[in-house]
Design a protein around this motif. Sequence first.
Motif, PDB file in Angstrom:
ATOM      1  N   GLN A  37       0.829  -1.201   0.000  1.00 51.08           N
ATOM      2  CA  GLN A  37       0.000   0.000   0.000  1.00 51.08           C
ATOM      3  C   GLN A  37       0.864   1.252   0.000  1.00 51.08           C
ATOM      4  O   GLN A  37       0.541   2.238  -0.651  1.00 51.08           O
ATOM      5  N   ALA A  46       1.983   1.721  -3.517  1.00 54.74           N
ATOM      6  CA  ALA A  46       0.860   2.208  -4.328  1.00 54.74           C
ATOM      7  C   ALA A  46       0.601   3.685  -4.033  1.00 54.74           C
ATOM      8  O   ALA A  46       0.363   4.476  -4.957  1.00 54.74           O
ATOM      9  N   ASP A  47       0.655   4.082  -2.784  1.00 50.88           N
ATOM     10  CA  ASP A  47       0.443   5.486  -2.421  1.00 50.88           C
ATOM     11  C   ASP A  47       1.536   6.378  -3.013  1.00 50.88           C
ATOM     12  O   ASP A  47       1.255   7.469  -3.511  1.00 50.88           O
ATOM     13  N   TYR A  64       3.357   5.765  -5.709  1.00 51.39           N
ATOM     14  CA  TYR A  64       3.131   5.841  -7.152  1.00 51.39           C
ATOM     15  C   TYR A  64       1.948   6.750  -7.466  1.00 51.39           C
ATOM     16  O   TYR A  64       1.977   7.508  -8.434  1.00 51.39           O
ATOM     17  N   GLY A  65       0.919   6.697  -6.645  1.00 55.53           N
ATOM     18  CA  GLY A  65      -0.235   7.563  -6.833  1.00 55.53           C
ATOM     19  C   GLY A  65       0.146   9.036  -6.706  1.00 55.53           C
ATOM     20  O   GLY A  65      -0.315   9.878  -7.482  1.00 55.53           O
ATOM     21  N   ARG A  66       0.996   9.357  -5.722  1.00 53.42           N
ATOM     22  CA  ARG A  66       1.453  10.747  -5.558  1.00 53.42           C
ATOM     23  C   ARG A  66       2.270  11.194  -6.765  1.00 53.42           C
ATOM     24  O   ARG A  66       2.100  12.310  -7.270  1.00 53.42           O
ATOM     25  N   ARG A  67       3.151  10.327  -7.242  1.00 52.60           N
ATOM     26  CA  ARG A  67       3.980  10.677  -8.419  1.00 52.60           C
ATOM     27  C   ARG A  67       3.109  10.865  -9.656  1.00 52.60           C
ATOM     28  O   ARG A  67       3.342  11.763 -10.452  1.00 52.60           O
ATOM     29  N   LEU A  68       2.101  10.025  -9.811  1.00 57.76           N
ATOM     30  CA  LEU A  68       1.183  10.166 -10.940  1.00 57.76           C
ATOM     31  C   LEU A  68       0.415  11.482 -10.841  1.00 57.76           C
ATOM     32  O   LEU A  68       0.240  12.190 -11.832  1.00 57.76           O
ATOM     33  N   GLY A  69      -0.026  11.823  -9.635  1.00 54.23           N
ATOM     34  CA  GLY A  69      -0.713  13.095  -9.425  1.00 54.23           C
ATOM     35  C   GLY A  69       0.186  14.276  -9.732  1.00 54.23           C
ATOM     36  O   GLY A  69      -0.245  15.252 -10.363  1.00 54.23           O
TER      37      GLY A  69
END
Length: 147
Positions: free
Chosen positions: A21, A24-25, A27-32
């Motif tokens: 998790q 995933a978090d 990667y989610g921040r980098r994508l954002g």
Amino acid sequence: MDRLRLEHELAVSRLRPARWQQYADAYGRRLGDAGRERAQLLAWLAALHPASAVLTPLTGPDQEGAHRLCLVAGGWHLSWRIPPGDLALFAHVPFRAESAAAHPVPDLHDQGALIRRHVRLLAMEGVVQAGLAGTAGESPPTLPGGP
């Protein structure tokens, strides 16, 4: 002895989802961050093309407030989907209530090729202008995409 090993394996197994998790978090921040930078670059591009840049609403159940940025660069019609959260960056772009379908939307692959071609032309123009300005004695910079 078996019980201790099983308890240890259970504890390790319980930690794995938390670790994944965290990945995933991150990667989610980098994508954002990448999405926000994309929106900022598109807002800048729209500011460079004020005569043709326009925002139009997208319609459909899965669009929910999204808009399409349309502009003409290098003689080509280009467009991008702008999510609702990024619209504040485009306050300088005129809004038209007409459907986004009124503007030609290039195929994503074709749009990428058009952009690369335009970048190469702009780079070549820069080399020519630098040569005309008297810097011809220097070695020319290499162009994107090869010689």
